[in-house]
Design a protein around this motif. Structure first.
Motif, PDB file in Angstrom:
ATOM      1  N   TYR A  11       6.647  15.029 -33.669  1.00 15.90           N
ATOM      2  CA  TYR A  11       7.518  13.866 -33.853  1.00 15.90           C
ATOM      3  C   TYR A  11       8.485  14.087 -35.006  1.00 15.90           C
ATOM      4  N   THR A  63      11.043   7.660 -32.329  1.00 19.19           N
ATOM      5  CA  THR A  63      11.972   7.010 -31.394  1.00 19.19           C
ATOM      6  C   THR A  63      12.815   5.963 -32.098  1.00 19.19           C
ATOM      7  N   THR A  67      16.824   6.254 -32.502  1.00 20.83           N
ATOM      8  CA  THR A  67      17.678   5.151 -32.041  1.00 20.83           C
ATOM      9  C   THR A  67      18.662   4.748 -33.133  1.00 20.83           C
ATOM     10  N   ILE A  90      14.657   9.021 -21.208  1.00 21.92           N
ATOM     11  CA  ILE A  90      13.567   8.278 -21.851  1.00 21.92           C
ATOM     12  C   ILE A  90      12.229   8.675 -21.244  1.00 21.92           C
ATOM     13  N   GLU A  93      11.251  11.875 -22.839  1.00 23.91           N
ATOM     14  CA  GLU A  93      10.787  11.627 -24.200  1.00 23.91           C
ATOM     15  C   GLU A  93       9.343  11.122 -24.171  1.00 23.91           C
ATOM     16  N   ASP A  97       6.294  12.915 -25.939  1.00 21.99           N
ATOM     17  CA  ASP A  97       5.643  12.190 -27.028  1.00 21.99           C
ATOM     18  C   ASP A  97       4.192  11.827 -26.725  1.00 21.99           C
TER      19      ASP A  97
END
Length: 212
Positions: A11, A63, A67, A90, A93, A97
């Motif tokens: 991350y 995230t 953003t 998305i 992702e 993740d």
């Protein structure tokens, strides 16, 4: 801007690569649940990496940070605006993740984090089992979607590529590698993404840190 955490975390690495590809100026400050400046726990009350600070704005979660970064610096565009492409970005992702990182956590934590950083043996049987039973399913999926263009969305580099390649780099550091004979498209795809300067510099630093 400050990103708190270790780039060995998928991350944190994802956030650093995204910020680098955006051309943003930032510094990385080492932090974890066990260590770090007070601002880290202000940004991340539960001690999860990464934390983030921009002036008086503090927040955590990769995230959420991405953003924010994408909003303050829309170009270069790394999150497609077309509806289907954005939705698929998305999804990738989420795949990286949640699904890949869950497998990676079992492998990297038990083989690397626990023995090297906590000074206690990891559960190597759990790591081996994850590599044997979970990792191949991930690679079968990636092999089925790896595109000839080298990019998952819109034939260009996006957040989707960052999010998928980052946890796979953590797996690689845990001695879990993509079998190029079984998954040639997946191996070529990931290798190409890792060759980007934003990834290559971090991976080289991470390998050197683990070898020290």
């Amino acid at each position: 801007m400050i990103i708190y955490g270790s780039s060995m975390s998928p991350y944190v690495r994802k956030t650093i690569v995204f910020a680098t590809e955006k051309g943003l100026d930032f510094e990385v400050v080492m932090a974890s649940a066990q260590m770090g400046p007070p601002e880290f726990l202000e940004a991340s009350p539960f001690g999860k990496m990464p934390g983030f600070k921009d002036g008086d704005f503090l927040i955590s979660d990769s995230t959420a940070i991405i953003t924010y970064l994408d909003t303050i610096k829309p170009e270069p565009n790394l999150i497609p605006t077309e509806a289907r492409a954005r939705a698929r970005t998305i999804w990738y992702e989420e795949f990286g993740d949640t699904i890949v990182a869950a497998c990676g956590g079992k492998i990297f934590f038990n083989r690397v984090v626990s023995p090297k950083f906590f000074g206690r043996p990891g559960d190597l049987a759990a790591a081996d089992e994850a590599q044997k039973t979970e990792f191949p399913r991930l690679m079968e999926y990636l092999e089925s979607v790896a595109p000839a263009s080298g990019y998952l969305i819109e034939d260009r580099f996006t957040l989707a590529d960052i999010a998928v390649a980052s946890p796979l780099a953590t797996l690689m550091l845990g001695d879990c590698h993509i079998d190029a004979a079984k998954y040639p498209k997946a191996a070529e795809y990931v290798g190409r993404i890792w060759e980007r300067p934003s990834f290559a510099k971090l991976i080289a630093q991470e390998k050197a840190a683990l070898a020290a």
